[in-house]
Write a protein that holds these residues in place. Structure first.
Motif, PDB file in Angstrom:
ATOM      1  N   ALA A 254      17.444  -8.857 -13.063  1.00 48.97           N
ATOM      2  CA  ALA A 254      18.745  -8.515 -12.494  1.00 48.97           C
ATOM      3  C   ALA A 254      19.530  -7.621 -13.443  1.00 48.97           C
ATOM      4  O   ALA A 254      20.167  -6.650 -13.017  1.00 48.97           O
ATOM      5  N   GLU A 255      19.478  -7.912 -14.731  1.00 51.91           N
ATOM      6  CA  GLU A 255      20.259  -7.168 -15.720  1.00 51.91           C
ATOM      7  C   GLU A 255      19.619  -5.839 -16.095  1.00 51.91           C
ATOM      8  O   GLU A 255      20.316  -4.816 -16.226  1.00 51.91           O
ATOM      9  N   HIS A 256      18.288  -5.833 -16.265  1.00 52.02           N
ATOM     10  CA  HIS A 256      17.634  -4.675 -16.863  1.00 52.02           C
ATOM     11  C   HIS A 256      16.652  -3.958 -15.943  1.00 52.02           C
ATOM     12  O   HIS A 256      16.156  -2.892 -16.298  1.00 52.02           O
ATOM     13  N   GLY A 257      16.353  -4.524 -14.792  1.00 53.02           N
ATOM     14  CA  GLY A 257      15.447  -3.867 -13.864  1.00 53.02           C
ATOM     15  C   GLY A 257      13.992  -4.185 -14.140  1.00 53.02           C
ATOM     16  O   GLY A 257      13.652  -5.025 -14.973  1.00 53.02           O
ATOM     17  N   LEU A 258      13.118  -3.505 -13.430  1.00 53.62           N
ATOM     18  CA  LEU A 258      11.693  -3.795 -13.477  1.00 53.62           C
ATOM     19  C   LEU A 258      11.004  -3.329 -14.755  1.00 53.62           C
ATOM     20  O   LEU A 258       9.812  -3.565 -14.932  1.00 53.62           O
TER      21      LEU A 258
ATOM     22  N   VAL B 180       7.010 -10.567 -10.187  1.00 49.80           N
ATOM     23  CA  VAL B 180       7.993  -9.860  -9.360  1.00 49.80           C
ATOM     24  C   VAL B 180       7.840 -10.258  -7.894  1.00 49.80           C
ATOM     25  O   VAL B 180       8.825 -10.514  -7.192  1.00 49.80           O
ATOM     26  N   ASP B 181       6.599 -10.338  -7.430  1.00 49.23           N
ATOM     27  CA  ASP B 181       6.348 -10.722  -6.034  1.00 49.23           C
ATOM     28  C   ASP B 181       6.876 -12.130  -5.747  1.00 49.23           C
ATOM     29  O   ASP B 181       7.438 -12.396  -4.678  1.00 49.23           O
ATOM     30  N   ALA B 182       6.690 -13.044  -6.709  1.00 49.16           N
ATOM     31  CA  ALA B 182       7.160 -14.414  -6.520  1.00 49.16           C
ATOM     32  C   ALA B 182       8.679 -14.465  -6.411  1.00 49.16           C
ATOM     33  O   ALA B 182       9.243 -15.165  -5.556  1.00 49.16           O
TER      34      ALA B 182
ATOM     35  N   LEU C  15      22.664  -7.553  -4.012  1.00 46.93           N
ATOM     36  CA  LEU C  15      21.882  -6.356  -4.298  1.00 46.93           C
ATOM     37  C   LEU C  15      22.574  -5.490  -5.347  1.00 46.93           C
ATOM     38  O   LEU C  15      21.937  -4.967  -6.261  1.00 46.93           O
ATOM     39  N   ALA C  16      23.893  -5.373  -5.226  1.00 52.61           N
ATOM     40  CA  ALA C  16      24.654  -4.549  -6.166  1.00 52.61           C
ATOM     41  C   ALA C  16      24.612  -5.111  -7.577  1.00 52.61           C
ATOM     42  O   ALA C  16      24.702  -4.368  -8.555  1.00 52.61           O
ATOM     43  N   GLU C  17      24.476  -6.435  -7.689  1.00 48.50           N
ATOM     44  CA  GLU C  17      24.488  -7.082  -9.003  1.00 48.50           C
ATOM     45  C   GLU C  17      23.094  -7.237  -9.596  1.00 48.50           C
ATOM     46  O   GLU C  17      22.961  -7.707 -10.725  1.00 48.50           O
ATOM     47  N   ASN C  18      22.071  -6.842  -8.858  1.00 52.47           N
ATOM     48  CA  ASN C  18      20.693  -7.102  -9.280  1.00 52.47           C
ATOM     49  C   ASN C  18      19.909  -5.788  -9.324  1.00 52.47           C
ATOM     50  O   ASN C  18      19.435  -5.303  -8.302  1.00 52.47           O
ATOM     51  N   LYS C  19      19.792  -5.226 -10.520  1.00 52.63           N
ATOM     52  CA  LYS C  19      19.133  -3.937 -10.671  1.00 52.63           C
ATOM     53  C   LYS C  19      17.671  -3.981 -10.230  1.00 52.63           C
ATOM     54  O   LYS C  19      17.186  -3.082  -9.550  1.00 52.63           O
ATOM     55  N   GLY C  20      16.974  -5.048 -10.606  1.00 53.97           N
ATOM     56  CA  GLY C  20      15.570  -5.162 -10.239  1.00 53.97           C
ATOM     57  C   GLY C  20      15.380  -5.219  -8.736  1.00 53.97           C
ATOM     58  O   GLY C  20      14.474  -4.594  -8.184  1.00 53.97           O
TER      59      GLY C  20
END
Length: 216
Positions: A32-36, A65-67, A104-109
């Motif tokens: 959420a903070e840093h993305g994938l 990620v899928d989980a 969605l807006a708060e979760n970069k990943g």
């Protein structure tokens, strides 16, 4: 010896379950903070477990990620079902969509997954769409029956709305983090049969004027 073996089995299973929970919480926060771009080692350090434990429980980063994505899909489908059964589905739908877009807006990943899903969905994303779109169709049909939603709108448009909101959040960046709310309001106004009264979506900022580029 038999007694020790019987006690160790449940204890090991309990430890494994706790590790999965710790990894899931840590990974959710990190993505959420840093993305994938977050690595399995980053997740392991944040969870306080060895990196081998993360691989053992989830296989690889794609599996992790899928989980996490699947758990998000579960929540979305449950929310859509609740909208379809609500006494006031129109209000419930706007609230549901606003809450989903706020997450969605708060979760970069998650934003990266949604935008990737629209461009070239993988197996997990395709499976998610197969679950989300039927639930979305039921919800949309109810709203059309009430005369709230335009007949031209379809359940398959919901993932596209999420992608547009996610793109607006990326465009707003740190300077305009709430810009996505304006996009959401425009989307909701566009799908309603009667959009003369603006949708009740809080904190809608005015669009920022483009800044001239210098040094080119």
């Amino acid at each position: 010896m038999a007694s020790e073996t019987n006690e160790s089995g449940p204890r090991l299973r309990s430890d494994a379950a706790r590790n999965v929970e710790r990894i899931t919480v840590a990974a959710s926060g990190a993505f959420a903070e840093h993305g994938l771009e977050v690595t399995m080692a980053d997740v392991a350090e944040r969870a306080g477990v060895g990196v081998g434990t993360v691989y053992r429980r989830f296989g690889d980063k794609a599996g992790l990620v899928d989980a996490l994505f699947t758990s998000q899909v579960d929540a979305v489908v449950m929310s859509m079902d609740a909208v379809s059964r609500a006494e006031d589905p129109a209000t419930s739908f706007v609230d549901h969509l606003a809450e989903l877009c706020a997450q969605l807006a708060e979760n970069k990943g998650l934003r990266q997954i949604v935008l990737q899903e629209v461009r070239s969905p993988g197996a997990a994303q395709s499976a998610a769409l197969e679950r989300i779109i039927p639930a979305s169709d039921v919800m949309v049909d109810r709203l059309k029956e009430l005369g709230w939603m335009r007949q031209s709108f379809h359940g398959a448009d919901v993932p596209l709305i999420l992608a547009a909101v996610g793109a607006a959040r990326e465009l707003g960046g740190a300077a305009h983090p709430a810009l996505w709310r304006r996009t959401l309001r425009l989307m909701v106004d566009g799908m309603r049969q009667d959009s003369r009264i603006p949708a009740d979506i809080a904190d809608v900022p005015e669009p920022a004027a483009p800044q001239p580029q210098t040094g080119i």
